[in-house]
Design a protein around this motif. Structure first.
Motif, PDB file in Angstrom:
ATOM      1  N   PHE A 111       1.033 -20.495 -55.311  1.00 52.96           N
ATOM      2  CA  PHE A 111       0.339 -19.058 -54.355  1.00 52.96           C
ATOM      3  C   PHE A 111       0.240 -19.604 -52.879  1.00 52.96           C
ATOM      4  N   ALA A 112       0.548 -18.707 -51.976  1.00 52.74           N
ATOM      5  CA  ALA A 112       0.122 -19.120 -50.479  1.00 52.74           C
ATOM      6  C   ALA A 112      -1.465 -18.827 -50.384  1.00 52.74           C
ATOM      7  N   SER A 113      -1.998 -19.619 -49.427  1.00 55.30           N
ATOM      8  CA  SER A 113      -3.127 -19.613 -49.066  1.00 55.30           C
ATOM      9  C   SER A 113      -3.467 -18.240 -48.168  1.00 55.30           C
ATOM     10  N   GLY A 114      -4.547 -17.645 -47.898  1.00 55.03           N
ATOM     11  CA  GLY A 114      -5.085 -16.835 -47.189  1.00 55.03           C
ATOM     12  C   GLY A 114      -5.133 -17.143 -45.960  1.00 55.03           C
ATOM     13  N   PRO A 115      -5.502 -16.237 -44.916  1.00 48.22           N
ATOM     14  CA  PRO A 115      -5.674 -16.617 -43.447  1.00 48.22           C
ATOM     15  C   PRO A 115      -6.872 -17.719 -43.248  1.00 48.22           C
ATOM     16  N   LYS A 116      -6.795 -18.603 -42.516  1.00 49.56           N
ATOM     17  CA  LYS A 116      -7.713 -19.519 -42.245  1.00 49.56           C
ATOM     18  C   LYS A 116      -8.736 -19.098 -40.947  1.00 49.56           C
ATOM     19  N   SER A 117      -8.258 -18.037 -40.454  1.00 44.82           N
ATOM     20  CA  SER A 117      -8.786 -17.673 -39.307  1.00 44.82           C
ATOM     21  C   SER A 117     -10.641 -17.312 -39.284  1.00 44.82           C
ATOM     22  N   HIS A 118     -11.167 -17.322 -38.333  1.00 47.74           N
ATOM     23  CA  HIS A 118     -12.786 -16.969 -38.149  1.00 47.74           C
ATOM     24  C   HIS A 118     -13.175 -15.587 -39.176  1.00 47.74           C
ATOM     25  N   GLY A 119     -13.593 -15.780 -39.952  1.00 49.87           N
ATOM     26  CA  GLY A 119     -14.369 -14.651 -40.755  1.00 49.87           C
ATOM     27  C   GLY A 119     -13.288 -14.395 -42.120  1.00 49.87           C
ATOM     28  N   SER A 120     -12.507 -15.125 -42.490  1.00 48.30           N
ATOM     29  CA  SER A 120     -11.694 -14.863 -43.665  1.00 48.30           C
ATOM     30  C   SER A 120     -12.421 -15.478 -44.743  1.00 48.30           C
ATOM     31  N   HIS A 121     -12.478 -14.572 -45.767  1.00 55.69           N
ATOM     32  CA  HIS A 121     -13.281 -15.139 -47.087  1.00 55.69           C
ATOM     33  C   HIS A 121     -12.321 -15.127 -48.102  1.00 55.69           C
ATOM     34  N   ASN A 122     -11.088 -15.465 -47.590  1.00 52.68           N
ATOM     35  CA  ASN A 122      -9.648 -15.293 -48.868  1.00 52.68           C
ATOM     36  C   ASN A 122      -8.885 -16.321 -48.546  1.00 52.68           C
ATOM     37  N   VAL A 123      -9.443 -17.573 -48.541  1.00 49.76           N
ATOM     38  CA  VAL A 123      -8.627 -18.817 -48.141  1.00 49.76           C
ATOM     39  C   VAL A 123      -7.675 -19.172 -49.541  1.00 49.76           C
ATOM     40  N   ARG A 124      -8.621 -19.658 -50.509  1.00 53.73           N
ATOM     41  CA  ARG A 124      -7.654 -20.267 -51.758  1.00 53.73           C
ATOM     42  C   ARG A 124      -8.004 -18.977 -52.740  1.00 53.73           C
TER      43      ARG A 124
END
Length: 206
Positions: free
Chosen positions: A126-139
């Motif tokens: 799977f691709a990872s989620g956004p790694k920007s500030h405030g993201s709670h959906n990285v992996r």
């Protein structure tokens, strides 16, 4: 149908002194494997030969297995593997790596290396989620189903879980070198399983 059972010893590199080409190969110690049983369509419904591999002390196998092996005088062996397909071999014959030649196309089966409990990124790519500030959906895996319908998680959903440790077959491999004196066959590329894992080498159907 050509086939043999072996043990994966590991990987190494071979250098061609003339061209300087480096080839990654897997070293497999295969055979000698006695033929302990021949299955026929008249009695079993299909054609196959049963090979034994890795001699052991008689106390390490069951009495039933020992009696089965003694019928052909093979003695105690740890592993029994069937290779389906027509064959001219008979019970009591012995198969060695000499049945293969450099350049032969083969496929190798074994139990893949167990990775333990893994997440969806490693297990299913799977691709990872956004790694920007405030993201709670990285992996995290993301949505696994809607609430109104089907109101449950569908079977077969790709989720986290145990990875590896299953039977795997690598096709499209090539025999690079055969050493009949040491019962060693070198296969170009990687094959499934850990070091000292049992593998099955079969000719690939053309």
């Amino acid at each position: 149908m050509k086939g043999i059972v072996g043990k994966k010893l590991g990987m190494t590199q071979l250098f061609d002194p003339e061209s300087g080409v480096v080839t990654s190969v897997t070293v497999i110690e295969a055979g000698p494997c006695p033929v302990v049983h021949v299955r026929k369509p008249e009695t079993d419904g299909y054609e196959a030969i049963q090979l034994a591999f890795e001699p052991v002390a008689e106390r390490k196998i069951t009495k039933g297995e020992l009696g089965h092996l003694r019928k052909t005088g093979a003695g105690a062996h740890r592993h029994l593997v069937e290779f389906r397909g027509p064959s001219e071999l008979a019970s009591g014959d012995t198969i060695t790596v000499a049945i293969f030649q450099p350049g032969d196309k083969i496929k190798v089966s074994g139990i893949s290396i167990g990775k333990g409990y893994q997440g969806t990124i490693k297990r299913h790519n799977f691709a990872s989620g956004p790694k920007s500030h405030g993201s709670h959906n990285v992996r995290k895996p993301g949505s696994i189903g809607a609430s109104a319908w089907p109101s449950r998680v569908m079977k077969g959903m790709k989720m986290a879980g145990r990875m590896g440790g299953k039977r795997a077959t690598q096709v499209g491999l090539t025999v690079h070198e055969v050493d009949a004196e040491r019962n060693v066959i070198m296969v170009k590329g990687a094959v499934p399983g850990p070091k000292n894992g049992i593998v099955e080498i079969r000719e690939e159907a053309r």
